[in-house]
Design an enzyme around this catalytic site. Structure first.
Site, PDB file in Angstrom:
ATOM      1  N   ARG A  37       0.835  -1.214   0.000  1.00 29.97           N
ATOM      2  CA  ARG A  37       0.000   0.000   0.000  1.00 29.97           C
ATOM      3  C   ARG A  37       0.866   1.260   0.000  1.00 29.97           C
ATOM      4  O   ARG A  37       0.483   2.265  -0.600  1.00 29.97           O
ATOM      5  CB  ARG A  37      -0.931  -0.003   1.198  1.00 29.97           C
ATOM      6  CG  ARG A  37      -2.077  -0.966   0.971  1.00 29.97           C
ATOM      7  CD  ARG A  37      -3.080  -0.880   2.056  1.00 29.97           C
ATOM      8  NE  ARG A  37      -4.302  -1.544   1.638  1.00 29.97           N
ATOM      9  CZ  ARG A  37      -5.244  -1.950   2.471  1.00 29.97           C
ATOM     10  NH1 ARG A  37      -5.122  -1.749   3.749  1.00 29.97           N
ATOM     11  NH2 ARG A  37      -6.329  -2.535   2.013  1.00 29.97           N
ATOM     12  N   LYS A 198     -18.106 -15.303   2.735  1.00 31.47           N
ATOM     13  CA  LYS A 198     -19.550 -15.103   2.918  1.00 31.47           C
ATOM     14  C   LYS A 198     -20.274 -14.752   1.635  1.00 31.47           C
ATOM     15  O   LYS A 198     -19.908 -13.795   0.945  1.00 31.47           O
ATOM     16  CB  LYS A 198     -19.768 -13.985   3.949  1.00 31.47           C
ATOM     17  CG  LYS A 198     -19.482 -14.457   5.371  1.00 31.47           C
ATOM     18  CD  LYS A 198     -19.301 -13.319   6.319  1.00 31.47           C
ATOM     19  CE  LYS A 198     -20.639 -12.660   6.651  1.00 31.47           C
ATOM     20  NZ  LYS A 198     -20.436 -11.464   7.489  1.00 31.47           N
ATOM     21  N   GLY A 350      -8.079  -6.808  -0.738  1.00 29.87           N
ATOM     22  CA  GLY A 350      -8.275  -7.672   0.433  1.00 29.87           C
ATOM     23  C   GLY A 350      -7.583  -9.013   0.283  1.00 29.87           C
ATOM     24  O   GLY A 350      -6.433  -9.094  -0.155  1.00 29.87           O
ATOM     25  N   GLY A 373     -13.067  -3.564   0.644  1.00 27.56           N
ATOM     26  CA  GLY A 373     -14.465  -3.130   0.723  1.00 27.56           C
ATOM     27  C   GLY A 373     -14.798  -2.108  -0.357  1.00 27.56           C
ATOM     28  O   GLY A 373     -15.871  -2.156  -0.967  1.00 27.56           O
TER      29      GLY A 373
HETATM   30  P1  AMP Z   1     -13.657 -12.626   1.867  1.00 28.82           P
HETATM   31  O1  AMP Z   1     -13.046 -11.602   2.775  1.00 28.82           O
HETATM   32  O2  AMP Z   1     -15.137 -12.730   1.968  1.00 28.82           O
HETATM   33  O3  AMP Z   1     -13.163 -12.507   0.444  1.00 28.82           O
HETATM   34  O4  AMP Z   1     -13.176 -14.033   2.417  1.00 28.82           O
HETATM   35  C1  AMP Z   1     -11.852 -14.437   2.413  1.00 28.82           C
HETATM   36  C2  AMP Z   1     -11.712 -15.631   3.307  1.00 28.82           C
HETATM   37  O5  AMP Z   1     -12.546 -16.671   2.820  1.00 28.82           O
HETATM   38  C3  AMP Z   1     -10.312 -16.199   3.351  1.00 28.82           C
HETATM   39  O6  AMP Z   1      -9.769 -15.973   4.614  1.00 28.82           O
HETATM   40  C4  AMP Z   1     -10.519 -17.674   3.079  1.00 28.82           C
HETATM   41  O7  AMP Z   1      -9.810 -18.505   3.961  1.00 28.82           O
HETATM   42  C5  AMP Z   1     -12.009 -17.862   3.289  1.00 28.82           C
HETATM   43  N1  AMP Z   1     -12.524 -19.022   2.557  1.00 28.82           N
HETATM   44  C6  AMP Z   1     -12.277 -19.372   1.286  1.00 28.82           C
HETATM   45  N2  AMP Z   1     -12.864 -20.539   0.986  1.00 28.82           N
HETATM   46  C7  AMP Z   1     -13.486 -20.961   2.124  1.00 28.82           C
HETATM   47  C8  AMP Z   1     -14.245 -22.134   2.461  1.00 28.82           C
HETATM   48  N3  AMP Z   1     -14.466 -23.084   1.560  1.00 28.82           N
HETATM   49  N4  AMP Z   1     -14.721 -22.218   3.708  1.00 28.82           N
HETATM   50  C9  AMP Z   1     -14.491 -21.250   4.617  1.00 28.82           C
HETATM   51  N5  AMP Z   1     -13.780 -20.133   4.372  1.00 28.82           N
HETATM   52  C10 AMP Z   1     -13.281 -19.989   3.128  1.00 28.82           C
END
Ligand code: AMP
Length: 398
Positions: A37, A198, A350, A373
């Site tokens: 960054r 999520k 992210g 975000g």
């Molecule tokens: P996000 O911030 O929503 O993009 O989520 C990123 C996070 O999703 C990372 O820390 C990953 O470890 C997690 N992630 C990816 N695949 C899975 C999965 N199958 N089950 C649970 N967490 C996951």
């Protein structure tokens, strides 16, 4: 983009206030773990310095000190790293507003100053007008290069623009240029890769990109709510029960609009999310007691075969728990594959950016967004307050 940029404004002999995103990850000893960054803001900093300003006053937040002075969130390590990267002195200020800061700006021999963490004051996140005014009082012109906080209407991103001519920095301009091209006229075929923990975080992006994308490829924790909606068995995988109906609606909408949504046809599963966990690969259905942690090898092949046709790819969210090697294959192999394509590849910030950096592929993508975000909200089609607040380019005399 219809907004004033740093190249449109007169900087010589002026006090330039530059909002950067220096919110860098640090280890337990406060060493900077990843300075991307800081590096991303260097083009704007060097451009401003080349125009011989009277002062260049840098400001940023770091972490979540919640409106209090918390020494571990001091920007001092950033000032040290900046000194090395710029090869010149950077004065670390005692605070970000107040008489002492004013005096430092007026009397210091250094041209570059870094104000202390903006979020040591609760008024920053409250977008409090007197605080915005005090920040604005430190300079003659304001430049925003902090894409990572452009989705927040804070004093240093929005409030301050009410008191000074406000221009976009080179990084902010670049982020807007790449992301708006994707939203407005992506070169087709346009493929979107979505993953991450999520599904609820990504629904807005799917809704906005469904009419524009040719195919949407889904992995990560979010895919299991979709698989569940299709009647598949998902064992103990991540499920957002309150989003099952929306997932069903999206699948139907996609069918009507002839946009293919690709979901895993096999999965790497585990009994627990730990390094020493049991791991095996299964097809579309996941037995009870197991959870999906990564997309399987057949899915990787299928996704790569689709992505091969793409001219534009936008990727937001890892396809598995990439932080653990046993579950990193899906994200790594797809990343390696798209890094070799001739397509425009835009990586959301992210965790997706961290994964690409972990695999050493950062120089092989067209653009890696510095905003997590902010990038998501931009792709959702939302107006980001930090961008909307900048001075319109039709207004001259900046
Ligand atoms: P996000 O911030 O929503 O993009 O989520 C990123 C996070 O999703 C990372 O820390 C990953 O470890 C997690 N992630 C990816 N695949 C899975 C999965 N199958 N089950 C649970 N967490 C996951």
């Amino acid at each position: 983009m219809g907004k004033l940029t740093v190249k449109d404004v007169d900087l010589a002999g002026r006090k330039v206030l530059l909002r950067c995103d220096f919110n860098v990850p640090q280890d337990a000893n406060l060493n900077i773990a990843d300075d991307s960054r800081i590096r991303a803001s260097l083009p704007t900093i060097n451009y401003i310095l080349s125009k011989k300003p009277k002062k260049l006053i840098l400001m940023s937040h770091l972490g979540r000190p919640d409106g209090k002075v918390v020494s571990k969130y001091s920007l001092k390590p950033v000032a040290e790293r900046l000194k090395e990267l710029l090869g010149r002195e950077v004065r670390m200020s005692v605070d970000c507003i107040g008489e002492d800061v004013q005096r430092e700006i007026n009397e210091s021999r250094e041209t570059v100053l870094l104000l202390e963490n903006l979020r040591f004051h609760p008024e920053e996140e409250q977008n409090e007008p007197n605080f915005s005014k005090a920040l604005a009082g430190l300079g003659d012109i304001y430049v925003n290069d902090a894409f990572g906080t452009a989705h927040r209407a804070h004093a240093s991103t929005e409030g301050i623009t009410h008191y000074l001519s406000s221009a976009a920095g080179l990084l902010l301009e670049k982020e807007i240029a790449y992301l708006s091209k994707v939203l407005e006229k992506p070169q087709k075929p346009f493929m979107v890769i979505l993953g991450g923990a999520k599904v609820s975080d990504k629904l807005g992006v799917i809704e906005n990109l469904l009419p524009k994308a040719d195919e949407i490829i889904i992995g990560g924790g979010m895919c299991y709510t979709f698989l569940y909606a299709q009647g598949k068995r998902i064992g103990n995988s991540k499920l957002e029960k309150d989003r099952i109906a929306t997932a069903k609606e999206i699948l139907e909408k996609a069918k009507k609009q002839k946009v293919k949504i690709l979901l895993p046809i096999d999965n790497v599963i585990t009994d627990k999310i730990e390094v020493d966990a049991k791991v095996k690969t299964v097809g579309e259905n996941i037995p009870d007691g197991w959870l999906g942690a990564d997309i399987g090898p057949k899915t990787i092949r299928a996704y790569c075969a689709t992505l091969k046709k793409a001219k534009t790819i936008v990727w937001n969210g890892p396809l598995g728990i990439f932080e653990i090697d046993a579950f990193a294959s899906g994200t790594k192999k797809v990343a390696e594959f798209i890094s070799r394509l001739k397509a425009t590849t835009i990586i959301g910030g992210g965790d997706t950016a961290s994964a690409i950096i972990k695999f050493g592929l950062e120089d092989k993508m067209t653009h890696i967004s510095t905003g997590g975000g902010a990038c998501l909200e931009f792709l959702e089609g939302k107006v980001l307050p930090g961008i909307a607040a900048l001075t319109d380019s039709s207004i001259t005399n900046a």
